[in-house]
Design an enzyme around this catalytic site. Structure first.
Site, PDB file in Angstrom:
ATOM      1  N   ARG A  59      28.461  53.477  48.584  1.00 40.38           N
ATOM      2  CA  ARG A  59      27.219  55.174  48.596  1.00 40.38           C
ATOM      3  C   ARG A  59      26.337  54.484  48.817  1.00 40.38           C
ATOM      4  O   ARG A  59      25.227  55.064  48.827  1.00 40.38           O
ATOM      5  CB  ARG A  59      27.699  55.440  46.753  1.00 40.38           C
ATOM      6  CG  ARG A  59      27.013  57.031  46.847  1.00 40.38           C
ATOM      7  CD  ARG A  59      27.342  57.947  46.435  1.00 40.38           C
ATOM      8  NE  ARG A  59      27.139  57.577  44.615  1.00 40.38           N
ATOM      9  CZ  ARG A  59      28.294  57.714  43.877  1.00 40.38           C
ATOM     10  NH1 ARG A  59      28.499  58.787  43.139  1.00 40.38           N
ATOM     11  NH2 ARG A  59      27.672  56.763  42.817  1.00 40.38           N
ATOM     12  N   LYS A 167      44.836  48.071  39.062  1.00 39.16           N
ATOM     13  CA  LYS A 167      45.320  48.436  37.088  1.00 39.16           C
ATOM     14  C   LYS A 167      44.444  48.785  36.520  1.00 39.16           C
ATOM     15  O   LYS A 167      42.947  48.297  37.360  1.00 39.16           O
ATOM     16  CB  LYS A 167      45.747  47.302  36.547  1.00 39.16           C
ATOM     17  CG  LYS A 167      44.749  46.259  35.686  1.00 39.16           C
ATOM     18  CD  LYS A 167      45.990  46.105  34.161  1.00 39.16           C
ATOM     19  CE  LYS A 167      44.901  44.647  33.429  1.00 39.16           C
ATOM     20  NZ  LYS A 167      44.006  44.850  32.733  1.00 39.16           N
ATOM     21  N   ASP A 196      48.915  42.622  40.206  1.00 33.36           N
ATOM     22  CA  ASP A 196      48.880  42.541  38.654  1.00 33.36           C
ATOM     23  C   ASP A 196      47.801  40.639  38.868  1.00 33.36           C
ATOM     24  O   ASP A 196      48.695  40.049  40.268  1.00 33.36           O
ATOM     25  CB  ASP A 196      50.151  42.131  38.255  1.00 33.36           C
ATOM     26  CG  ASP A 196      49.560  41.818  36.760  1.00 33.36           C
ATOM     27  OD1 ASP A 196      49.322  40.471  36.377  1.00 33.36           O
ATOM     28  OD2 ASP A 196      49.710  41.853  35.716  1.00 33.36           O
ATOM     29  N   HIS A 197      47.138  40.374  38.667  1.00 33.74           N
ATOM     30  CA  HIS A 197      46.449  39.409  39.594  1.00 33.74           C
ATOM     31  C   HIS A 197      46.887  37.810  38.673  1.00 33.74           C
ATOM     32  O   HIS A 197      46.595  36.509  39.092  1.00 33.74           O
ATOM     33  CB  HIS A 197      44.595  38.740  38.924  1.00 33.74           C
ATOM     34  CG  HIS A 197      44.576  38.601  38.214  1.00 33.74           C
ATOM     35  ND1 HIS A 197      44.021  39.901  36.229  1.00 33.74           N
ATOM     36  CD2 HIS A 197      43.668  37.818  36.831  1.00 33.74           C
ATOM     37  CE1 HIS A 197      43.868  39.519  35.357  1.00 33.74           C
ATOM     38  NE2 HIS A 197      44.183  37.881  35.780  1.00 33.74           N
ATOM     39  N   ASP A 254      45.487  47.112  28.216  1.00 31.96           N
ATOM     40  CA  ASP A 254      45.096  46.043  28.856  1.00 31.96           C
ATOM     41  C   ASP A 254      45.834  44.565  29.469  1.00 31.96           C
ATOM     42  O   ASP A 254      46.072  44.450  30.386  1.00 31.96           O
ATOM     43  CB  ASP A 254      43.666  45.809  28.111  1.00 31.96           C
ATOM     44  CG  ASP A 254      42.268  45.041  29.088  1.00 31.96           C
ATOM     45  OD1 ASP A 254      42.370  45.306  30.563  1.00 31.96           O
ATOM     46  OD2 ASP A 254      41.988  43.724  28.762  1.00 31.96           O
ATOM     47  N   HIS A 259      49.881  42.217  32.281  1.00 28.40           N
ATOM     48  CA  HIS A 259      49.855  40.181  32.570  1.00 28.40           C
ATOM     49  C   HIS A 259      51.543  39.971  31.234  1.00 28.40           C
ATOM     50  O   HIS A 259      51.847  39.296  31.739  1.00 28.40           O
ATOM     51  CB  HIS A 259      48.869  40.558  32.369  1.00 28.40           C
ATOM     52  CG  HIS A 259      47.955  40.541  33.203  1.00 28.40           C
ATOM     53  ND1 HIS A 259      47.798  40.557  34.613  1.00 28.40           N
ATOM     54  CD2 HIS A 259      46.338  40.601  33.216  1.00 28.40           C
ATOM     55  CE1 HIS A 259      46.888  40.853  34.204  1.00 28.40           C
ATOM     56  NE2 HIS A 259      45.693  41.506  33.577  1.00 28.40           N
TER      57      HIS A 259
HETATM   58  C1  BG6 Z   1      42.179  41.663  32.868  1.00 28.63           C
HETATM   59  C2  BG6 Z   1      42.274  42.517  32.034  1.00 28.63           C
HETATM   60  O1  BG6 Z   1      42.972  42.974  34.112  1.00 28.63           O
HETATM   61  O2  BG6 Z   1      42.933  40.315  32.954  1.00 28.63           O
HETATM   62  C3  BG6 Z   1      40.936  41.342  30.907  1.00 28.63           C
HETATM   63  O3  BG6 Z   1      41.519  43.369  32.303  1.00 28.63           O
HETATM   64  C4  BG6 Z   1      41.537  40.048  31.217  1.00 28.63           C
HETATM   65  O4  BG6 Z   1      40.302  42.341  29.534  1.00 28.63           O
HETATM   66  C5  BG6 Z   1      41.621  39.173  32.084  1.00 28.63           C
HETATM   67  O5  BG6 Z   1      40.106  39.452  30.095  1.00 28.63           O
HETATM   68  C6  BG6 Z   1      42.241  38.425  31.649  1.00 28.63           C
HETATM   69  O6  BG6 Z   1      42.885  37.407  32.808  1.00 28.63           O
HETATM   70  P1  BG6 Z   1      42.157  35.820  33.187  1.00 28.63           P
HETATM   71  O7  BG6 Z   1      43.192  35.594  34.727  1.00 28.63           O
HETATM   72  O8  BG6 Z   1      41.099  34.888  32.085  1.00 28.63           O
HETATM   73  O9  BG6 Z   1      43.774  35.483  32.088  1.00 28.63           O
END
Ligand code: BG6
Length: 513
Positions: A59, A167, A196-197, A254, A259
């Protein structure tokens, strides 16, 4: 030398075609911290398609030049390699454009479509990846507008259009179903790439390789040999400024729903028939569907939640969760959750799997520990007792990435001393410090159309069913005194009891070597 040769499977990687990436929410944190650095590194490593464009959509009023300057400054802070290569940046930056617009305004999409139409080749005009770095409430709004503007078509021929979303995919099963349903009005499931990283992390990808490219451990990977499994994802940080989001989420939504469930699935699923997206995801879904759902009355004996009070983490004072900005001072949201889950299938029947995740913990560490059964014979038992349960395999997902096998050895010397020893594999010493960021792999796969590391609709829904069955046991029940923990501890004591009641104990993540 032979045994050190690398078997390259690059041919199973899909080719990347010229395309345009549009980032919605271009002014946000994710874009500056993760997306642009990842794309820059892909360009630097020669992994991007031979031609591409990046269009930021947001925006705020700004020009392409001023956005590029902002991104360049952010790259200084967030790039994983320094210094930033000016020549690479120059070539990369000239492909970056900016489209100012409101996500709810149809006219803004017409403007975006006009910009894209002006790109010089058909591939840049028609192969389109839309990254929705926006709040989830915008997902279907954006998808709908893109569809109307003919930028996202379900019937694209000879070209492709994809949506990438992050997510949370809903906040429970019902809302996830609604979202999934809405998205599929505008795009086929195959066009939706849910991130999902954790799946982009090298160590998480290595779980399947470790299990299925070796024959030693898989033979032991079942109820006859495994006593239990522990999966820990702990973080030293508190909610650090994300109180507003966290009040809606909590640790269950979360972290555990996504994860931890993904790691659990990879650690315990059956071998897929191939590494293609659908066989891998089919196996994950089968596994998640076998995770026992709890009845509300069983939740208290299987799941522990907690919330941190003020305390010290690594010597630093941390304020209580309830004192965070945008957090209700009487909040009942959990910042910690530990669960004992069972997988009702042939391989895992009766083997408890302990999961725990929390904020304000003593260490930031993610690891999987497979604890094998104690040796059957009592040769050393009288003297050594519990030492003999020492066989454990630990997959260190982060930090200090690697794998250790713990077993009992004789201490050299006269007499007979026994103690646990470790065989260790460390990514750092084996492969050097280079580890690409999760987003590099995930963005590249999304461009290539490889969905293996993305979450399918039914996986999301299965995982919500599990999380919802836990939440149903908490509903309407405020946190009790013994559910609080001082920041800097491994959650409330109740979490220990989940294991001690069966003579087991949480293992602390291994110290850095
Ligand atoms: C995210 C969560 O998906 O993953 C966060 O929303 C969390 O709360 C994070 O801190 C953790 O990711 P990583 O890669 O640092 O373990």
């Amino acid at each position: 030398m032979d045994e050190l040769m690398t078997c390259r499977l690059d041919h199973i990687r899909k080719a990347v075609e010229p395309c345009t990436l549009v980032i919605f929410g271009a002014s946000g944190d994710l874009t500056a911290r993760k997306l642009i650095p990842a794309l820059y590194h892909l360009a630097k490593d020669g992994q991007m398609p031979e031609d591409f464009r990046i269009v930021g959509f947001a925006r705020r009023e700004k020009s392409a030049a001023s956005w590029r300057a902002e991104l360049r400054a952010a790259l200084e802070s967030f790039s994983r390699s320094h210094p930033v290569d000016s020549a690479v940046w120059a070539g990369f930056a000239e492909r970056i454009d900016y489209c100012q617009g409101d996500m709810a305004d149809a006219a803004a999409y017409a403007k975006l479509a006009g910009m894209i139409r002006d790109f010089p080749t058909e591939a840049l005009q028609q192969n389109l990846l839309f990254y929705l770095a926006t709040s989830p409430s915008q997902f279907s709004v954006v998808a709908g507008h893109l569809h109307e503007a003919q930028l996202l078509r379900r019937d694209a021929q000879g070209c492709w259009q994809r949506l990438v979303i992050e997510k949370p995919f809903g906040h429970d099963l019902d809302s996830a179903r609604v979202l999934n349903h809405e998205l599929t009005r505008f795009a086929h499931e195959q066009q939706v790439f849910r991130i999902d990283h954790y799946l982009g992390k090298e160590t998480v990808q290595n779980i399947l390789t470790f299990r299925f490219a070796n024959s030693i451990f898989e033979r032991l990977w079942h109820r006859d040999a495994v006593d239990h499994i522990q999966i820990t994802v702990s973080e030293k940080l508190g909610v650090s400024g994300r109180g507003g989001y966290y009040e809606e989420a909590g640790a269950l939504r979360d972290m555990l729903q996504n994860h931890l469930m993904q790691v659990l699935a990879l650690v315990t699923m059956e071998p897929p028939v191939s590494l293609d997206a659908e066989p891998v995801r089919d196996e994950k879904v089968k596994l998640l569907s076998a995770v026992r759902r709890l009845q509300p009355g069983q939740v208290a004996s299987h799941v522990v939640r907690g919330q941190y009070r003020e305390g010290f983490v690594g010597g630093e004072a941390l304020a209580a969760y309830r004192a965070e900005a945008k957090v209700n001072p009487l909040s009942n949201v959990e910042t910690f959750v530990a669960a004992k889950v069972f997988i009702d299938n042939w391989r895992w029947a009766g083997v408890p799997i302990y999961l725990r995740t929390g904020k304000a913990m003593p260490l930031s560490a993610s690891e999987v520990r497979v604890q094998f059964k104690a040796p059957p014979h009592v040769l050393f038992a009288a003297q050594c007792g519990p030492l003999l349960d020492a066989n454990a395999l630990t997959l260190r997902l982060q930090p200090n990435e690697g794998i250790s096998l713990r077993f009992t050895g004789k201490v050299p010397g006269v007499g007979y001393g026994l103690r646990p020893v470790r065989m260790d594999f460390s990514y750092n010493s084996e492969f050097g410090a280079y580890t690409p960021e999760a987003y590099e792999r995930l963005l590249l796969d999304a461009i290539a159309g490889d969905a293996t590391l993305f979450i399918r609709r039914d996986e999301v829904e299965q995982a919500w069913e599990i999380a919802d069955s836990i939440r149903a046991g908490w509903d309407g029940r405020p946190l009790e005194k013994n559910e609080f923990y001082a920041a800097g501890n491994w959650g409330p004591h109740l979490a220990d009891e989940l294991l001690t009641q069966s003579g087991r104990a949480w293992r602390e993540p291994l110290p850095l070597t």
